[in-house]
Design a protein around this motif. Structure first.
Motif, PDB file in Angstrom:
ATOM      1  N   GLY A 110       0.823  -1.209   0.000  1.00 45.19           N
ATOM      2  CA  GLY A 110       0.000   0.000   0.000  1.00 45.19           C
ATOM      3  C   GLY A 110       0.853   1.254   0.000  1.00 45.19           C
ATOM      4  O   GLY A 110       0.611   2.193  -0.768  1.00 45.19           O
ATOM      5  N   MET A 111       1.881   1.248   0.844  1.00 47.33           N
ATOM      6  CA  MET A 111       2.701   2.459   0.964  1.00 47.33           C
ATOM      7  C   MET A 111       3.508   2.714  -0.309  1.00 47.33           C
ATOM      8  O   MET A 111       3.689   3.870  -0.719  1.00 47.33           O
ATOM      9  CB  MET A 111       3.620   2.347   2.184  1.00 47.33           C
ATOM     10  CG  MET A 111       2.843   2.468   3.486  1.00 47.33           C
ATOM     11  SD  MET A 111       3.873   2.281   4.926  1.00 47.33           S
ATOM     12  CE  MET A 111       3.865   3.920   5.571  1.00 47.33           C
ATOM     13  N   VAL A 112       3.986   1.640  -0.940  1.00 44.76           N
ATOM     14  CA  VAL A 112       4.717   1.821  -2.197  1.00 44.76           C
ATOM     15  C   VAL A 112       3.769   2.407  -3.246  1.00 44.76           C
ATOM     16  O   VAL A 112       4.092   3.381  -3.935  1.00 44.76           O
ATOM     17  CB  VAL A 112       5.340   0.481  -2.684  1.00 44.76           C
ATOM     18  CG1 VAL A 112       5.850   0.604  -4.099  1.00 44.76           C
ATOM     19  CG2 VAL A 112       6.461   0.047  -1.751  1.00 44.76           C
ATOM     20  N   CYS A 113       2.560   1.827  -3.342  1.00 45.85           N
ATOM     21  CA  CYS A 113       1.597   2.318  -4.349  1.00 45.85           C
ATOM     22  C   CYS A 113       1.295   3.795  -4.130  1.00 45.85           C
ATOM     23  O   CYS A 113       1.267   4.587  -5.077  1.00 45.85           O
ATOM     24  CB  CYS A 113       0.291   1.535  -4.277  1.00 45.85           C
ATOM     25  SG  CYS A 113       0.425  -0.102  -4.970  1.00 45.85           S
ATOM     26  N   VAL A 114       1.053   4.175  -2.881  1.00 45.55           N
ATOM     27  CA  VAL A 114       0.636   5.558  -2.631  1.00 45.55           C
ATOM     28  C   VAL A 114       1.809   6.521  -2.843  1.00 45.55           C
ATOM     29  O   VAL A 114       1.644   7.648  -3.303  1.00 45.55           O
ATOM     30  CB  VAL A 114      -0.006   5.687  -1.228  1.00 45.55           C
ATOM     31  CG1 VAL A 114       0.996   5.770  -0.123  1.00 45.55           C
ATOM     32  CG2 VAL A 114      -0.947   6.861  -1.164  1.00 45.55           C
ATOM     33  N   ASN A 115       3.040   6.041  -2.567  1.00 42.00           N
ATOM     34  CA  ASN A 115       4.203   6.900  -2.808  1.00 42.00           C
ATOM     35  C   ASN A 115       4.498   7.043  -4.291  1.00 42.00           C
ATOM     36  O   ASN A 115       4.938   8.093  -4.750  1.00 42.00           O
ATOM     37  CB  ASN A 115       5.428   6.355  -2.073  1.00 42.00           C
ATOM     38  CG  ASN A 115       5.485   6.858  -0.636  1.00 42.00           C
ATOM     39  OD1 ASN A 115       5.431   8.066  -0.385  1.00 42.00           O
ATOM     40  ND2 ASN A 115       5.549   5.937   0.317  1.00 42.00           N
ATOM     41  N   VAL A 116       4.256   5.959  -5.051  1.00 39.60           N
ATOM     42  CA  VAL A 116       4.528   6.024  -6.490  1.00 39.60           C
ATOM     43  C   VAL A 116       3.425   6.803  -7.212  1.00 39.60           C
ATOM     44  O   VAL A 116       3.687   7.702  -8.014  1.00 39.60           O
ATOM     45  CB  VAL A 116       4.648   4.593  -7.083  1.00 39.60           C
ATOM     46  CG1 VAL A 116       4.712   4.635  -8.598  1.00 39.60           C
ATOM     47  CG2 VAL A 116       5.887   3.894  -6.526  1.00 39.60           C
ATOM     48  N   LEU A 117       2.170   6.478  -6.907  1.00 36.99           N
ATOM     49  CA  LEU A 117       1.058   7.080  -7.655  1.00 36.99           C
ATOM     50  C   LEU A 117       0.664   8.476  -7.149  1.00 36.99           C
ATOM     51  O   LEU A 117       0.026   9.232  -7.882  1.00 36.99           O
ATOM     52  CB  LEU A 117      -0.162   6.162  -7.609  1.00 36.99           C
ATOM     53  CG  LEU A 117       0.047   4.785  -8.241  1.00 36.99           C
ATOM     54  CD1 LEU A 117      -1.166   3.891  -8.010  1.00 36.99           C
ATOM     55  CD2 LEU A 117       0.310   4.915  -9.742  1.00 36.99           C
ATOM     56  N   GLN A 118       1.032   8.786  -5.915  1.00 32.17           N
ATOM     57  CA  GLN A 118       0.769  10.118  -5.336  1.00 32.17           C
ATOM     58  C   GLN A 118      -0.677  10.598  -5.566  1.00 32.17           C
ATOM     59  O   GLN A 118      -0.895  11.697  -6.099  1.00 32.17           O
ATOM     60  CB  GLN A 118       1.725  11.148  -5.960  1.00 32.17           C
ATOM     61  CG  GLN A 118       3.180  10.873  -5.721  1.00 32.17           C
ATOM     62  CD  GLN A 118       3.682  11.432  -4.398  1.00 32.17           C
ATOM     63  OE1 GLN A 118       3.245  12.471  -3.952  1.00 32.17           O
ATOM     64  NE2 GLN A 118       4.581  10.724  -3.764  1.00 32.17           N
ATOM     65  N   PRO A 119      -1.676   9.810  -5.145  1.00 32.43           N
ATOM     66  CA  PRO A 119      -3.056  10.218  -5.435  1.00 32.43           C
ATOM     67  C   PRO A 119      -3.482  11.503  -4.705  1.00 32.43           C
ATOM     68  O   PRO A 119      -4.440  12.151  -5.107  1.00 32.43           O
ATOM     69  CB  PRO A 119      -3.888   9.028  -4.933  1.00 32.43           C
ATOM     70  CG  PRO A 119      -3.036   8.361  -3.914  1.00 32.43           C
ATOM     71  CD  PRO A 119      -1.627   8.561  -4.369  1.00 32.43           C
ATOM     72  N   GLY A 120      -2.784  11.853  -3.639  1.00 30.47           N
ATOM     73  CA  GLY A 120      -3.218  13.013  -2.845  1.00 30.47           C
ATOM     74  C   GLY A 120      -2.608  14.331  -3.293  1.00 30.47           C
ATOM     75  O   GLY A 120      -3.024  15.396  -2.843  1.00 30.47           O
TER      76      GLY A 120
END
Ligand code: ASP
Length: 438
Positions: A110-120
């Motif tokens: 989850g953390m890798v995805c959110v860091n790579v995709l930067q949805p926020g």
């Protein structure tokens, strides 16, 4: 007697999730209209300040109110359940390793995805900062004592000097540490006194579940109010941001479910993923439709024993404990949500803080209740710990229906996959033992 673990029954004809979705649509729709047509009007500020914000705050306060008793009781019971089963000591150890390692994996994905995709990210710095300033007063207040502490101090702070003070300050990790120690001691020391303590803790846990059910009933109104506040201020962009967040959570859950589980099953469980998914299907569908690991437990147990062929003693132990303590999907979701909101509000998190969040998400998933929305109080508390405005919860609540269904499938899938792997390793150990005797 009613089952305290059952999800709250819908009061009106519409299910809670449908009402939440309606709250989302009404709040966001009215907020967008207000933003387009009367964006700068003074009365709109007044409406947000005196009506919609306080409604949202009330809901958040009710969630916060439950965090400490819920997390304390869930963790004490989780530890006691592992230790209590003397004959299952070895299985208990294996289950603990499974929970910690596989959940850590889930949060990492989850953390890798959110860091790579930067949805926020994507909102302008100014907007992020003004949101932060407007919403974080209480967060800063609660977290102010954590100002300027070093990495070493953060680690030392895991052990509370005074558990009551830690609880009052909202220091969740210190409370969790205290609860774990309490659970271990209550397991080691088996007296009448400790046994009645454990049943009192069970009572506290059951009461918390009931209260969460009641609080969640208010969610549709809170969602409408919180969504109105945010879309009236920010307009359409915020909804695009939300769609990116939903996509990130679903992608990460899918990786864990369709890549990590099959690998573990193949390598350690000796079972083909196809056979697993086919056998597990009834429980996965129940999890998807109820959004509750606890409500799914009877189906999970049946399917694990009968369709997946796991010995009863292993299935009972792993699935029962897993329904509250082993929540891969929830942990992954917590990690993404906390980092997404940090990005959204422009809060910078250091590597040490991200590692702390990882640990909090693992413990937080153990402390979350297996009911619809059970992880929300824990997320609200983690947000406060890291000075991220807890109002952000309002943003994600409206889309929580779909995410809750999906993460509960991963939670229940993790319990069954764990049972298969542990069941196999028990069978191998058994075969070796009989060989030695013969
Ligand atoms: N609904 C989830 C479950 O029961 C818990 C949560 O993440 O809210 O497994």
């Amino acid at each position: 007697m009613t089952d305290p673990h059952a999800p709250p029954a819908p009061r009106s004809g519409l299910s809670l999730h449908t009402r939440m979705l309606l709250g989302f649509i009404v709040g966001a729709g009215a907020g967008l209209l207000a933003n387009w047509f009367v964006g700068e009007a003074g009365w709109l500020d007044g409406l947000i300040h005196y009506v919609t914000d306080p409604i949202g705050q009330l809901f958040l306060r009710l969630l916060f109110m439950l965090v400490i008793p819920l997390v304390f009781s869930a963790l004490v019971l989780g530890v006691v359940e592992i230790g209590d089963a003397k004959s299952l000591g070895r299985i208990g150890g294996k289950t603990l390793v499974w929970i910690l390692v596989v959940t850590a994996f889930a949060v990492l994905i989850g953390m890798v995805c959110v860091n790579v995709l930067q949805p926020g990210t994507g909102l302008s710095q100014d907007v992020g900062q003004s949101l932060l300033a407007a919403g974080s007063e209480r967060a800063v207040e609660v977290a102010s004592k954590r100002e300027g502490v070093s990495g070493l101090q953060i680690l030392l702070n895991i052990v509370p000097k005074n558990p009551v003070e830690a609880a009052a300050r909202g220091d969740l990790i210190a409370v969790m540490f205290f609860a774990l120690m309490f659970g271990i001691a209550a397991t080691v020391l088996q007296t009448d006194g400790t046994r009645s303590f454990v049943s009192t803790v069970q009572g506290i846990y059951d009461i918390c579940l009931k209260l969460i059910g009641w609080v969640i009933e208010l969610a549709p109104y809170a969602v409408a109010a919180l969504l109105f506040s945010i879309t009236a201020k920010l307009g359409f962009d915020v909804l695009v941001q939300l769609a990116r967040y939903v996509g990130t959570v679903i992608l990460a859950l899918a990786i864990h479910f369709f890549v990590v589980f099959p690998l573990l099953l193949k390598v350690f469980g000796g079972m083909s993923p196809k056979a697993f998914f086919k056998g597990a299907e009834p429980a996965l569908l129940t999890a998807f439709s109820t959004s509750s690991s606890s409500a799914t437990l009877p189906t999970t147990l049946k399917v694990t024993e009968e369709a997946l062929g796991v010995p009863r003693r292993v299935a009972r132990f792993v699935c029962t404990l897993g329904a509250t303590a082993n929540m891969n999907g929830t942990a992954l979701f917590e990690g993404i949500t906390v980092l997404f909101l940090a990005q959204f509000f422009g809060v910078d998190l250091s590597l040490v803080q991200q590692v702390m969040i990882l640990v909090m998400c693992i413990l937080g998933s153990v402390g979350a209740a297996g009911v619809p929305g059970g992880s929300l109080p824990v997320i609200a508390m983690i947000l406060v710990m890291f000075k991220i405005p807890p109002e952000g919860i309002g943003l994600i609540l409206g889309v929580d229906r779909l995410l809750d269904m999906c993460r509960t499938v991963v939670n229940v899938g993790g319990d069954m996959a764990g049972s298969v792997v542990i069941g196999r390793s028990e069978a191998v150990a058994e075969a070796r033992r009989t060989q030695r005797v013969a």
